[in-house]
Design an enzyme around this catalytic site. Sequence first.
Site, mmCIF file in Angstrom:
data_model
loop_
_atom_site.group_PDB
_atom_site.id
_atom_site.type_symbol
_atom_site.label_atom_id
_atom_site.label_comp_id
_atom_site.label_asym_id
_atom_site.label_seq_id
_atom_site.Cartn_x
_atom_site.Cartn_y
_atom_site.Cartn_z
ATOM 1 N N SER A 212 38.103 -23.339 -17.380
ATOM 2 C CA SER A 212 37.879 -21.989 -17.887
ATOM 3 C C SER A 212 37.457 -22.060 -19.363
ATOM 4 O O SER A 212 36.525 -22.785 -19.686
ATOM 5 C CB SER A 212 39.161 -21.176 -17.685
ATOM 6 O OG SER A 212 38.962 -19.814 -17.938
ATOM 7 N N ASP B 158 35.926 -18.027 -6.915
ATOM 8 C CA ASP B 158 36.138 -17.660 -8.318
ATOM 9 C C ASP B 158 35.088 -16.624 -8.703
ATOM 10 O O ASP B 158 33.910 -16.948 -8.837
ATOM 11 C CB ASP B 158 36.010 -18.913 -9.183
ATOM 12 C CG ASP B 158 36.287 -18.656 -10.657
ATOM 13 O OD1 ASP B 158 36.402 -17.480 -11.059
ATOM 14 O OD2 ASP B 158 36.402 -19.633 -11.414
ATOM 15 N N HIS C 137 39.768 -17.802 -9.496
ATOM 16 C CA HIS C 137 39.736 -18.564 -10.751
ATOM 17 C C HIS C 137 40.996 -19.409 -10.934
ATOM 18 O O HIS C 137 40.950 -20.502 -11.485
ATOM 19 C CB HIS C 137 39.581 -17.576 -11.914
ATOM 20 C CG HIS C 137 39.298 -18.239 -13.227
ATOM 21 N ND1 HIS C 137 38.195 -19.041 -13.443
ATOM 22 C CD2 HIS C 137 39.978 -18.230 -14.412
ATOM 23 C CE1 HIS C 137 38.214 -19.488 -14.697
ATOM 24 N NE2 HIS C 137 39.281 -19.008 -15.293
#
EC number: 2.3.1.46
Lengths: 386, 386
Positions: free
Chosen positions: B149, B323, B356
Amino acid sequence: MSFVVTPQSMQFEGPLALRSGASISHYTLAYETYGRLNADRSNAVLVCHALNASHHVAGVYADQPKSEGWWDNMIGPGKPVDTDRFFVIGINNLGSCFGSTGPMHDNPATGRAYGADFPVVTVEDWVAAQAALLDALGIERLAAVMGGSLGGMQALSWTLQYPHRVQHAVVVASAPSLTAQNIAFNEVARRAIVTDPDFNGGHFYEQGVIPRRGLRIARMIGHITYQSDDVMNEKFGRALRSAVEGSAANTEFLYSTQEVEFQIESYLRYNGDKFSEYFDANTYLLITRALDYFDPARDFGGDLRAALAQASAKFLLVSFSTDWRFSPARSREIVKALLDNRRNVSYAEIDAPHGHDAFLLDDARYMSVVRSYFERIAATFEGAAQ
Amino acid sequence: MSFVVTPQSMQFEGPLALRSGASISHYTLAYETYGRLNADRSNAVLVCHALNASHHVAGVYADQPKSEGWWDNMIGPGKPVDTDRFFVIGINNLGSCFGSTGPMHDNPATGRAYGADFPVVTVEDWVAAQAALLDALGIERLAAVMGGSLGGMQALSWTLQYPHRVQHAVVVASAPSLTAQNIAFNEVARRAIVTDPDFNGGHFYEQGVIPRRGLRIARMIGHITYQSDDVMNEKFGRALRSAVEGSAANTEFLYSTQEVEFQIESYLRYNGDKFSEYFDANTYLLITRALDYFDPARDFGGDLRAALAQASAKFLLVSFSTDWRFSPARSREIVKALLDNRRNVSYAEIDAPHGHDAFLLDDARYMSVVRSYFERIAATFEGAAQ
């Protein structure tokens, strides 16, 4: 400019029994009508509204040229739902802040504004109130009931609550129930409103304040979920606020966490501010909760096929490819459950870039599907009248 | 139980020049290390953290058996990033609230807490601070830099800012920049915090209050975007709160807009409450803004290929099918830009249901891809050492 319309309202003594076990008495329903009811009363179309809309579906108010109704592109003389052929009724739901009795009105039992004490209303309750209005208007059977999003849920519920009063149901960008993610977004919006210190437990009218902070956040979240990622990228992308202000020269970051840096931030703040000036906080809570509760399969152990067996109407369902709030898969659940019951169903999945908002926008294929469907409906009663 | 680790910290005089033009002096960086640096200092791996994580990447603290680091499943003895072979460094970024200098610490220039005056920091600034820590530790070149991320953005930025100091970059569930929708979610969270009356313009420490309402909303929004719609439906669906409280008998709606009705609401409220107790509001603003600003293509007229021409590292990119915050398409943009530069790139798109969040979870294929990649890296320096 569109055609000129005049809002109307009707008082009801009630009591209207609600799903929660509570009831409501002495209430008003605001509505509008377009076109003329034919002699055998067979050309009526009821239009149900979504979260932040009202009975003002089409046309403009006198001396307010920019006051077009929220589905003015869909409904009117010569439009897909042609008011030269149909008698169209727009109605404002109970609990709204646009004319029908809602939280900001006086509770006859106390003489003070309902506020947070306004009874929790469901899609089924709204439909029951709409049926009472139709009774008063002398309309026994609808040629069609239609709506998008939450309005589509009401259209679907009509076919289950009053199967013999509905000939056709047009359910656009809707779903048979909310997903966990849908409920989650509603809950965040509600918490933003309820935890705003100006909410005062829902009795803020008498304090002379409005929970604007919470309403702004609620609307910002809403705007994100109404649009597709692609459309947001196309409209705003990573463009800086300078472009908004017309100063193309300023392309540098401000390096600030609180000032507007990107165009998308301006857009969200602007829409949040505007919304907080006209929308009622208690209404927002009520309407999002009605969305959460809607789930006709619930009384049938989660079996949507069994739930929809009650419907006898013919259906048109429409969904939009990039709608991630009420995705095409949700419309297909309804289509499948109806087909499993051998009902007459038309379904159009429109390849449109605009996300959930697409149901309010002009799209040639979408408009043409609805136009064709209503032409077929009109043929049935126009033929009968000849 | 995992292995026991001890947090460390290092003071820097600075000044560290920041992208904004400001600078920061007299700052502390908190970090942890696992494993041993080998004789030729060729086995170092730097792990960069995402929004709400820290330098505590793996292991547990003494006498706190449940204090596993946030990537403890990935890093440790015998784990995919094997600390029997690699010397792993976890570092807490500037502006954080977990040990490194941040908004709640005293500004040496004023003797009062920085609060909202803490300088805006960017991914590039964090990488520069990380490089200063590596200098102090005597590590000239990293075997690998890795992160998920926002951590993946830092790993990518390392290859552009210090191309000759990075042999491999492992970029997981990341993106070359935020989309308009990503920025929009960050902005709603920031507005919720900034408009909380307890925020006091960012100087709430001296008032003895915390903008908990805003932090709760920010975290609730975050939780929705970290998970896939499917996983939320599987975990919570439309189940009522009764199941949470263990009273299976209660399956009736409460008909309330403010009480918890659905399990998903309990989950969000619980996580929002917990977060508001430990996370700093000013840090939340800074870190989401660093996400917004990251865009290496910006200095190259939006041409990511040109931007990534600076990189000389070898790359592993990993993305997860569900995601929707940092979708596989965003990772593929990076992969394509690197391949266009004829760089050495491995790419795994993992079919995982968790959205995610998947980058933090155990998934056999994901873990196996990372393990194989690090075995290849280890072979290079272990071969050299023989």
